[in-house]
Design a protein around this motif. Structure first.
Motif, short mmCIF file in Angstrom:
data_model
loop_
_atom_site.label_atom_id
_atom_site.label_comp_id
_atom_site.label_asym_id
_atom_site.label_seq_id
_atom_site.Cartn_x
_atom_site.Cartn_y
_atom_site.Cartn_z
N ARG A 1 0.96 -1.30 0.02
CA ARG A 1 -0.02 -0.03 0.06
C ARG A 1 0.79 1.34 0.11
O ARG A 1 0.48 2.22 -0.91
CB ARG A 1 -0.81 0.09 1.09
CG ARG A 1 -1.92 -1.14 1.25
CD ARG A 1 -2.77 -0.94 2.56
NE ARG A 1 -3.99 -0.10 2.18
CZ ARG A 1 -4.47 0.75 2.65
NH1 ARG A 1 -3.85 1.38 3.75
NH2 ARG A 1 -5.53 1.14 2.63
N ALA B 1 -3.14 -0.09 -4.52
CA ALA B 1 -3.99 -0.66 -3.16
C ALA B 1 -5.60 -0.06 -3.26
O ALA B 1 -6.51 -0.84 -2.95
CB ALA B 1 -3.29 -0.21 -2.11
N GLU C 1 -8.00 -1.64 -5.99
CA GLU C 1 -7.99 -2.75 -5.78
C GLU C 1 -9.07 -3.21 -4.39
O GLU C 1 -9.86 -4.08 -4.36
CB GLU C 1 -6.57 -3.85 -5.45
CG GLU C 1 -6.10 -3.97 -6.73
CD GLU C 1 -4.82 -5.15 -6.87
OE1 GLU C 1 -4.36 -5.26 -5.78
OE2 GLU C 1 -4.44 -5.49 -7.85
N GLU C 2 -8.68 -2.28 -3.41
CA GLU C 2 -9.37 -2.52 -2.15
C GLU C 2 -10.87 -2.13 -2.45
O GLU C 2 -11.81 -2.82 -1.96
CB GLU C 2 -8.89 -1.74 -1.19
CG GLU C 2 -7.61 -2.58 -0.35
CD GLU C 2 -6.82 -1.39 0.33
OE1 GLU C 2 -7.43 -0.60 1.10
OE2 GLU C 2 -5.60 -1.76 0.67
N ASP D 1 -11.01 -10.48 3.64
CA ASP D 1 -9.93 -10.28 2.86
C ASP D 1 -10.17 -10.52 1.35
O ASP D 1 -10.42 -11.90 1.30
CB ASP D 1 -8.69 -11.03 3.56
CG ASP D 1 -7.93 -9.78 4.23
OD1 ASP D 1 -8.08 -8.92 4.34
OD2 ASP D 1 -6.68 -10.52 4.79
N GLY E 1 -7.99 -11.14 -1.97
CA GLY E 1 -6.57 -11.06 -2.67
C GLY E 1 -6.73 -11.44 -4.02
O GLY E 1 -7.87 -12.29 -4.47
N ASP F 1 -1.57 -5.42 3.50
CA ASP F 1 -1.06 -5.22 2.10
C ASP F 1 -1.43 -6.50 1.22
O ASP F 1 -1.55 -7.24 1.82
CB ASP F 1 0.63 -5.12 2.24
CG ASP F 1 0.83 -3.81 3.02
OD1 ASP F 1 0.65 -2.64 2.21
OD2 ASP F 1 1.26 -3.82 4.00
N ALA F 2 -1.35 -6.04 -0.01
CA ALA F 2 -1.88 -7.21 -0.93
C ALA F 2 -0.96 -8.41 -0.84
O ALA F 2 -1.27 -9.36 -0.83
CB ALA F 2 -1.56 -6.56 -2.26
N LYS G 1 -2.12 -11.54 1.36
CA LYS G 1 -3.19 -12.31 1.05
C LYS G 1 -3.20 -13.06 -0.04
O LYS G 1 -4.02 -13.86 -0.35
CB LYS G 1 -4.55 -11.03 0.81
CG LYS G 1 -4.64 -9.87 1.84
CD LYS G 1 -5.60 -8.93 1.35
CE LYS G 1 -5.42 -7.67 2.25
NZ LYS G 1 -6.24 -6.69 2.01
N ALA H 1 -0.93 -5.33 -10.88
CA ALA H 1 -2.06 -4.72 -10.35
C ALA H 1 -3.25 -5.25 -10.99
O ALA H 1 -4.02 -4.62 -11.51
CB ALA H 1 -2.09 -3.33 -10.21
#
Ligand SMILES: *Cc1c(COP(=O)(O)O)cnc(C)c1O
Length: 464
Positions: free
Chosen positions: A107, A114, A117-118, A135, A137, A335-336, A339, A347
Motif C-alpha cells: 500500500r 492498493a 483493488e481494495e 480479505d 486477494g 497489504d496485498a 493475502k 495490479a
C-alpha cells in the motif's frame, strides 16, 4: 536517464492499430486458430538476432506471426471451457496497468493500486453478498484462489488443535481430512497436492453433480475419521451441468463438525449477484473462504482470480511476510502481499475495478443473467435438432449435449470445430461423450446464438 515518451510512442501506436484490427476481425474470422503451435514456431523460433530491432517493428512482426495461431476467444460464438471475453473498460484498464508498471504488493509504495483493488474487493463482497471486511486477494486465477482459501483453512484447523504449522510444518501433524464432491474441479486435487494434504475424501453427488449433504455428514462421521481436523470444499458451478452444491445445509453439516468450509465458485459464485439465484445459493455467505475468477464471468483480461477469506486473521498468518525492507501499513486493511502467494505482483485487480465501474450494479446482474439466458436459448434450440439431447438441467451457463452414441458425438464435435462459425469443446460426463457449451462472453447476442445453432445443425448433417 529515464526513458523518453518518444521511445514508446511508435510501438504503442502500432500495438493499438493491431489490437483494433484483431478486434475488428473477430465477427468474421473462423473462431478456431488456423495453424498449430509447431507450424507457428517456424516463424517465432528463428535464431535470436545478434543486434537490436526497432520496438515498433517488433510489434508488427509479433502481430503478423501470431495472427494465424489466435483462437477468437473474445468471440460471442466461442463457448469452449469457461473462458469469457473482455469488457472494453477492463481491456483499456489492463493496458494502463502495464504502462503504469506498478508492483502492487505494498500500500505504501503503490497507493493508487492498493486503493483501486481494495475498492474493487469491497464492491465484489457487496455484489455477492459476502461478509464485509473479508480479505480479498487478487490471484492469477481460481486455481491459486482455491489454494489461498485452502491454505488458510489448513493453518486454522491445525491451529485450533494447537499445532503451529508455521513453526513446525506438516511433518508429524495430525492428518487433515479434506472432503470434496465427486464432481469437483480437478484443480482442487492439484491445490491439495501443493498444500501437502494428499488425496481428498470423495463424497457422493446427485444426478446433476451436486454434493449430497447427507453423504457429507456420513463421510465426516466415519469412525477413525470423525474428530480429525477437517476442511470441506464445496462447489458453485458444476463443470458439466452448472449445478450448485447446496450451501446452507452442507455448511451446517461441516461447521457442526468443526470443519473449515471453502467454496470453489470460479464462475458460479457470480450467480450470487443475481436475485434469480438467491434461493439456489442461500447460505453461501456462511462459508469461511471462497475462490472466484474475474477472467471468466466478469470478462476481464487474463489473468485474474479472487481469493476471499472471511477472517483476515486466518489468511495473513499463511501469507504474511515481515522484514525490514517491506514498509507495512499496520494495522489496517493489510497489504496485498499478505493475502496471496506472490510478493511482486501485477495490479490485476484494477481491471476488476474498471469492469465493475463500467457495468454498475445492475449491469453486473444483467451480465450474469444474460449469460444464463443465452445458455437456455442454446439448450432450447438444440432440443429441436433431430438426434441431439441436452443431458443436464440447464440451471446456469453450462449445456452438455449428446448426439447419440459416443462415436457420433465425437464426429459432430469435430465437424463443428472444422466448420469454424462457433467453437465448443468435447468432454465426458456420466460415462458419455458430450459436446460441452459454456456461455461466458458478455458480447454473445441473439444473432450469435442463432448462428451457433445453425453451425451445430450443419455439423450434425455432416457427421451423420
Ligand atoms: C476454471 C475453474 C477453475 C480453475 O480456475 P483457473 O482460473 O483456470 O485457475 C477451478 N474451479 C472451477 C469450478 C473452474 O471452473
Amino acid at each position: 536517464m529515464s526513458a523518453q515518451p518518444d521511445a514508446y510512442a511508435e510501438a504503442l501506436e502500432r500495438a493499438r492499430t493491431h489490437a483494433m484490427a484483431w478486434l475488428a476481425s473477430i465477427p468474421s474470422r473462423p473462431v478456431g486458430p488456423r495453424k498449430r503451435a509447431e507450424e507457428l514456431l517456424a516463424g517465432f523460433g528463428a535464431p535470436l538476432p545478434d543486434g537490436p530491432t526497432d520496438p515498433a517493428d517488433v510489434v508488427d512482426e509479433l502481430a503478423a506471426l501470431a495472427d494465424p495461431g489466435l483462437m477468437a476467444m473474445p468471440s460471442g460464438r466461442f463457448f469452449g471451457w469457461v473462458i469469457g471475453g473482455t469488457l472494453p473498460a477492463a481491456l483499456a484498464a489492463d493496458w494502463l496497468v502495464s504502462a503504469w508498471d506498478q508492483n502492487a504488493g505494498m500500500r505504501y509504495a503503490t497507493p493508487a493500486m492498493a486503493a483501486a483493488e481494495e475498492a474493487a474487493g469491497a464492491w465484489l463482497l457487496d455484489l455477492l453478498g459476502l461478509p464485509a471486511g473479508s480479505d480479498v486477494g487478487f490471484t492469477t486465477g481460481a486455481t491459486m484462489a482455491n489454494f489461498v482459501g485452502l491454505a488458510a483453512g489448513r493453518q486454522q484447523v491445525l491451529g485450533r488443535i494447537g499445532w503451529d504449522l508455521a513453526a513446525v510444518g506438516l511433518s508429524g501433524a495430525p492428518r487433515i481430512r479434506v472432503f470434496v464432491g465427486a464432481e469437483r474441479h480437478d484443480v482442487i486435487d492439484l491445490t491439495l497436492r501443493y498444500l501437502g494434504l494428499g488425496g481428498p475424501i470423495v463424497v457422493d453427488v446427485d444426478d446433476q453433480g451436486r454434493l449430497r449433504p447427507d453423504a457429507l455428514a456420513a463421510a465426516m462421521d466415519e469412525p477413525g475419521i470423525s474428530g480429525s481436523p477437517a476442511i470441506v470444499c464445496l462447489q458453485l458451478g458444476n463443470l458439466h451441468s452448472g449445478a450448485f452444491d447446496p450451501m446452507a445445509e452442507s455448511i451446517r453439516v461441516a461447521h457442526d463438525r468443526g470443519a473449515w468450509v471453502h467454496v470453489d465458485g470460479a464462475f458460479g459464485l457470480w450467480a450470487a449477484a443475481s436475485p434469480e439465484y438467491r434461493e439456489a445459493l442461500a447460505g453461501v455467505e456462511l462459508a469461511d473462504s471462497w475462490a472466484t475468477d474475474a477472467h471468466k464471468t466478469l470478462n476481464v483480461p487474463y489473468d485474474c482470480g479472487m481469493a476471499i477469506v472471511a477472517d483476515p486473521d486466518a489468511v495473513r498468518p499463511a501469507f504474511g511476510v515481515h522484514t525490514s525492507y517491506l514498509f507495512q501499513d499496520d494495522p489496517g486493511p493489510g497489504d496485498a502481499f499478505e493475502k496471496v502467494p506472490e510478493l511482486s505482483r501485477r495490479a490485476r485487480g484494477v481491471t476488476v475495478w474498471a469492469a465493475l465501474r463500467s457495468l454498475g450494479r445492475s449491469g453486473t446482474v444483467q451480465l450474469v443473467e444474460r449469460l444464463a439466458a443465452n445458455a437456455r436459448a442454446l439448450a432450447d434450440g438444440i432440443a429441436l435438432i433431430a438426434g441431439a439431447e441436452v443431458l443436464n438441467e440447464v440451471v446456469f451457463t453450462q449445456v452438455s449435449v449428446s448426439f447419440g452414441d459416443d462415436e457420433t458425438t465425437r464426429r459432430v464435435t469435430a465437424a463443428l470445430i472444422a466448420d469454424g462459425a462457433a467453437w465448443m469443446s468435447g468432454s465426458r460426463w456420466h460415462d458419455r461423450e458430450i459436446l460441452r457449451i459454456l456461455v461466458s462472453n458478455w458480447s454473445t447476442d441473439a444473432d450469435d446464438v442463432s448462428q451457433s445453432l445453425a453451425a451445430i445443425e450443419r455439423a450434425v448433417t455432416t457427421a451423420t
